[in-house]
Design an enzyme around this catalytic site. Structure first.
Site, short mmCIF file in Angstrom:
data_model
loop_
_atom_site.label_atom_id
_atom_site.label_comp_id
_atom_site.label_asym_id
_atom_site.label_seq_id
_atom_site.Cartn_x
_atom_site.Cartn_y
_atom_site.Cartn_z
N SER B 30 33.81 33.82 41.21
CA SER B 30 34.65 34.58 40.27
C SER B 30 34.11 34.55 38.84
O SER B 30 34.31 35.48 38.07
CB SER B 30 36.07 34.02 40.28
OG SER B 30 36.05 32.64 40.05
N GLY B 68 36.22 33.44 44.81
CA GLY B 68 36.58 32.55 45.92
C GLY B 68 35.40 32.08 46.76
O GLY B 68 35.56 31.26 47.65
N ASN B 96 33.83 26.64 43.55
CA ASN B 96 34.97 26.62 44.48
C ASN B 96 34.89 25.47 45.47
O ASN B 96 35.92 24.95 45.91
CB ASN B 96 35.07 27.95 45.23
CG ASN B 96 35.57 29.05 44.33
OD1 ASN B 96 36.57 28.89 43.63
ND2 ASN B 96 34.84 30.15 44.28
N ASP B 177 44.82 31.02 32.94
CA ASP B 177 44.74 30.06 34.05
C ASP B 177 43.93 28.82 33.70
O ASP B 177 43.87 27.86 34.46
CB ASP B 177 44.21 30.75 35.32
CG ASP B 177 42.80 31.29 35.16
OD1 ASP B 177 42.12 30.93 34.17
OD2 ASP B 177 42.37 32.08 36.02
N HIS B 180 39.15 30.53 34.28
CA HIS B 180 38.23 31.66 34.17
C HIS B 180 37.99 32.06 32.71
O HIS B 180 38.96 32.18 31.95
CB HIS B 180 38.76 32.86 34.96
CG HIS B 180 38.84 32.59 36.43
ND1 HIS B 180 40.04 32.24 37.04
CD2 HIS B 180 37.89 32.58 37.38
CE1 HIS B 180 39.80 32.04 38.32
NE2 HIS B 180 38.51 32.25 38.56
#
Lengths: 849, 201
Positions: B30, B68, B96, B177, B180
């Site tokens: 991502s 992801g 991840n 979040d 990111h």
């Protein structure tokens, strides 16, 4: 003077007054009971929502709050407000058996604000209780850690720099309800130990939350809007139990809307009953008004006398209503609670009483406005005519009904808490009124030509129906509307039950497996086959960016030096820019249904098709403003793909089947880089744990999400919802029949004079009964069948506009209603004819004059 | 003919028609995809602008980021992007794996296989290193950080020690979040990467 007159009148006609009060209170009791149950169910749902959030208000962020922010929170929410502060983050838990990812929740002495945590040791902890993990360096662990790593109370574990002892194993976490399942089991520790753990420092990823307990909903909403106003940073999330409940799924929303409809139906039923009883009242008083007018009484005084009478009788009807609701409702609910899986405590709310009063008095006055105007315009000359006073309303004078229509529209919207539902219902209701009026006229005209009967009783009865057009139409419309109202809720229940219906056990997942690589699909399938587990399908997942819709840029770009002006603007931009998972399959799954457009036309054919076909989830399409026929461009790993929307799908997300917002026609993305997602059905706990261990060994990259708790919670709530629907449907039927009884009684009463005349001219009990029963049976059969059939159409309309088309045809309830209305009409008219036969003709003549 | 395969082959064949075009493919998650920011604001697009602004007009940067994605996808994706004959491969995977608490040994194995394949195909690889947040504990974060260093040493590939340098942990450069990067964060990442790779172009 006026009041004295009114009271004397009421006392003189005490028999009628009692009849009036009895029938009106029956209708109002039904309304209050339905309202009571509805409010109780809503209260239950609010409690669920509070448990979902564990608070009335929560403020969270993925960083530390600044001291200024905390002061601002204190200023708005109140520094003394009961609160809990928690941190949540992923961490590695080290045990003798190895390390494991866990989701840590670091709590304080007030946690949880709502809900409870139950343990393997049978202890149960509430917010006010002393917590073992706060007294010594210890930890509560989810049961998965017990079954997968063999951890039990007393075992030593390490979390960061903390050396902790397992204090207990969590069996049931009431604070986790409905929240999305996590890839890691949860553990609880003391918030005070965080510093010592070394886990929370610069660079750590965590969520910090404040949970508040605020009893007053208005205060909560006010605080929320002030907080939103104060904090421009979209990273600060503000939730109330109301918003958390709304996010919990479409089904809860459906239930809310359904309860809104219950309120409207209850209101309309009781209003219908009240309107017919008042109509009877005014029709019975016409002659008296004519006499008073001929003696020189002013029109306004004449109207006032009856308005005051109506107000007094309406208010008096409220007392039996409250007695019924206050005394019988608790018994009724106690009996019901034996059968339903949750406790309901229906109580008579102040709003219900106020509305009952409004319906009983003011509402009825509005409904009776046309008749009151008729009193005002009454010609005393009528007094000398032979006929009974007609209650006909001229077509040109229908405007007095308009305030009534408007009043009910406003009431419907406020009762349903929704402009949409209220309006759809009102449009449906008045359309049905028109159809009933039209079909009633057709029926009455057709009956003129029915001459097949030999018996004079039947012939006279059938012809009588068409001769007394206004009175017959009134009965027909009331029975038709009654059938409609009685049938709507059961009909919608059947449709919604289908929506709430859970999948077969083999299709309800307990584990979700994702990040399965292309080359792992076959080995994974082989492995599952060896284990005798049939997966719930493998769905490919292709990551893409949505670039353009009909040539317009979809992404929100931030130009050099530009900043987002509002948190909403930023949230929307992030939503649009965050990419999307595409998928494909040869046919739609059991958990989705096409609500607009056509299915895919097979596999993509590059020779004949310019664009790939797309199917979009309807809510997602709504949010993005996408319609059928739109051309969408995606970027899939640097390659641009275009597609045209051919259908919109409704997805039942609570089926827990792997589903996607955007599906692409088969044959387009099959070669694109992708991963797969699959779900495994419910397995015995031991088998599930063994399988998780084996999967982790064999496919170490594949992430496993245990959704068992979430699924169990959702299934439990779905069961509660099903019960709620059933309960409301049965209550509606019951209330409907009570109201219908009062309507039929009032209609039959209007015929006393005529029945008496038949008796005077020598008709026997059999003839009188045959005459009235035939008339009501014919009208009830016609009205019942048409009303019930129309109720299917109205239910379909409501399903389409309110419940997104989840409609299921059902013939049982409409037939039951039609037959029920016939049966009720026959019984009531039979009893009425028997009463007339028993009574002295002179008494009736004196009463009816 | 399946549409995607057809488009993909056409896309991959472009370099043959324009022999001078050099492709730098960024395989990532991502972070590379630019989760939450527009395609043009994600660091691969910014990196391309920087390279071209520096006079190297024949270089294009391909964003092959998948939100992801774990290192398990590395080998398959390297095989796929190699159809377009890239000149340079930037591998920024593993975030991840770490966030999901996967075994570091497994991530290391997956990345090794991808680098081996690239080296077999004579495509130079640059490894983008990532750190795990401190909440995953010192043991795990140290092990994770060490993985990139050891891989770079083993395969003798250049390593950008920490792609998120000056970005991670600073709310000014990240989305709500906290994980990111936002538009400003991506600019810094593009700077960091460009500094490390400009001599290889």
């Amino acid at each position: 003077m006026l009041l004295k007159w009114v009271v004397r009148e009421l006392l003189r006609n005490w028999k009628f007054s009692l009849f009036f009060i009895f029938n009106l209170s029956l209708g109002l009791s039904g309304y209050v009971a339905l309202e009571g149950f509805k409010t109780s169910l809503q209260e239950k749902m609010n409690q669920n929502a509070k448990a979902i959030l564990s608070a009335d208000l929560s403020i969270s962020t993925r960083r530390e709050f600044t001291s200024e922010e905390i002061s601002q929170i204190d200023k708005i929410v109140g520094a003394d407000t009961w609160r809990s502060r928690a941190y949540e983050f992923f961490a590695m838990l080290n045990t003798q058996q190895g390390s494991r990812l866990v989701l840590v929740r670091a709590i304080d002495e007030n946690y949880p604000i709502y809900g409870s945590i139950e343990f393997a040791s049978k202890k149960k902890v509430l917010g006010s209780d002393k917590k073992e993990i706060l007294l010594s360096p210890s930890i509560w662990i989810y049961s998965e850690l017990h079954s997968q790593l063999g951890l039990s109370a007393g075992d030593a574990v390490q979390l960061g720099s903390l050396k902790l002892t397992v204090a207990d194993v969590v069996e049931k976490d009431g604070t986790q309800t409905f929240r999305a399942a996590s890839i890691a089991p949860r553990v609880f520790i003391n918030r005070e130990l965080l510093k010592q753990s070394g886990l929370i420092q610069y660079g750590s990823t965590f969520t910090q939350s404040f949970f508040f307990k605020i009893a007053d909903e208005i205060v909560v909403e006010k605080a929320k809007s002030q907080l939103l106003e104060s904090f421009k940073d979209p990273g600060i999330r503000i939730d109330t139990s109301k918003s958390a409940g709304q996010e919990s799924g479409r089904q809860l929303g459906y239930l809310q809307d359904y309860l809104g409809l219950v309120a409207i139906v209850a209101l309309f039923m009781s209003s219908l009953g009240a309107a017919y009883i008042f109509r009877l009242f005014l029709v019975e008083r016409m002659r008296e008004v004519a006499i008073l007018r001929s003696l020189g009484m002013q029109a306004t005084t004449a109207v006032s006398i009856y308005v005051v009478q109506v107000v007094i009788l309406g208010t008096l009807s409220l007392f039996p209503t409250l007695i019924v609701a206050g005394a019988i409702l608790p018994f009724f609910s106690k009996a019901l609670n034996v059968f339903i899986p949750f406790d309901l405590e229906p109580a008579v709310s102040g709003t219900a009483v106020a509305l009952a009063l409004l319906v009983g008095v003011v509402g009825s006055l509005v409904v009776c406005l046309p008749f009151l105007l008729k009193i005002r315009d009454l010609k005393p000359i009528k007094l000398f005519s032979e006929e009974k006073f007609s209650n006909e309303i001229e077509v040109s004078k229908f405007w007095p009904f308009l305030p009534g229509v408007f009043a009910f529209w406003v009431l419907a919207m406020t009762q349903a808490n929704s402009i949409k539902i209220g309006s759809v219902f009102i449009i449906g209701f008045f359309s049905v009124l028109l159809v009933l009026f039209g079909s009633g006229l057709v029926l009455l005209n057709l009956l003129k030509f029915v001459r097949v009967f030999q018996s004079w009783v039947l012939k006279y009865s059938i012809l009588g129906i068409s001769r007394r057009k206004t009175s017959s139409l009134a009965i027909f419309i009331s029975l038709g509307l009654g059938s409609l109202l009685i049938n709507i809720l059961p009909q919608l229940t059947v449709s919604l039950e289908n929506e709430f219906k859970t999948e077969e056990t083999s299709k309800i997942p307990s584990l979700f497996l994702f990040d399965i690589q292309d080359d792992q699909v076959k080995p994974m399938k082989d492995f599952l086959q060896l284990e005798s587990i049939s997966s719930i399908g493998f769905s490919p997942m292709i990551r893409a960016r949505l670039l353009r819709v009909n040539g317009n840029d979809f992404e929100r770009k931030l130009e050099e030096g530009q900043v987002f002006r509002t948190r909403e603007e930023e949230t929307e931009a992030r939503f649009r820019n965050r990419g999307i998972n595409l998928s494909y399959r040869d046919q739609i799954s059991d958990s989705e249904v096409i609500v607009a457009g056509r299915p895919f036309a097979g596999v993509f054919n590059g020779n004949t098709q310019k664009h790939a076909e797309l199917s979009i989830e309807n809510k997602y399409a709504d949010r993005l403003g996408i319609k059928i026929g739109d051309i969408i461009h995606f970027d899939v790993q640097g390659i641009e793909i275009s597609g045209q929307v051919v259908n919109l799908r409704k997805v039942k997300w609570t089926s827990f089947q792997p589903n996607f917002f955007v599906m692409v026609q088969d044959g387009v993305l099959n070669e694109a880089p992708k991963t797969y997602i699959t779900a495994l059905p419910k397995l015995p706990e031991v088998k599930k744990n063994e399988l998780q261990r084996a999967l982790a060994d064999k496919f170490s990259n594949v992430s496993i999400v245990d959704v068992q708790r979430t699924v169990d919670e959702v299934l439990k709530v779905a069961k509660q919802m099903n019960w709620s629907l059933e309960l409301m449907a049965i209550l509606a039927l019951f209330t409907g029949y009570v109201v219908m009884y009062s309507i039929v009684s009032s209609q039959v009463r209007l015929r006393r004079w005529e029945l008496n005349m038949l008796k005077i001219v020598g008709a026997g009990f059999g003839s009188i009964t045959g005459y009235i029963v035939t008339e009501f049976l014919v009208l009830a059969l016609g009205a019942g069948l048409i009303g019930s059939a129309l109720s299917i159409l109205v239910s379909y309309g409501i399903s389409y506009y309110v419940f997104e088309g989840s409609f299921v045809w059902d013939w049982f309830y409409p037939l039951l209603t039609a037959l029920g209305v016939c049966f009720l009409s026959v019984v009531v008219s039979f009893l009425a004819s028997r009463r007339v036969v028993r009574e002295s003709p002179l008494v009736i003549l004196q009463e009816e004059r | 003919m399946r549409l995607f395969l057809f488009l993909a082959i056409s896309f991959f064949l472009i370099p043959f028609g324009q022999a001078q075009e050099n492709r730098l493919v960024v395989i990532g998650d991502s972070l590379t995809e630019g989760y939450g920011v527009s395609k043009d604001s994600a660091f691969p697009a910014l990196l391309e602008k920087k390279i071209q602004a520096d006079g190297k007009k024949n270089w294009v940067v391909v964003n092959s980021g998948i939100t992801g994605a774990t290192t398990a996808s590395a080998l398959g994706r390297v095989k796929w992007v190699f159809k377009s004959k890239p000149k340079l491969l930037l591998l920024i995977l593993g975030g991840n794996d770490g966030l999901r608490g996967l075994k570091v040994e497994e991530s290391e194995k997956n990345l090794s296989l991808a680098i081996e394949l690239a080296q077999k195909e004579n495509v130079p690889v640059i490894l983008g290193g990532l750190y795990m947040p401190p909440n995953y504990g010192k043991d795990y974060t140290d092990k994770f950080k060490k993985m990139y260093v050891e891989l770079a040493k083993k395969f003798k590939v250049p390593l950008i020690p920490f792609v998120l340098d000056k970005v991670a942990g600073d709310s000014k450069y990240n989305l709500a979040d906290g994980i990111h990067p936002n538009e400003a964060g991506h600019k810094i990442i593009a700077e960091t990467i460009y500094r490390e790779i400009k001599d290889m172009l």
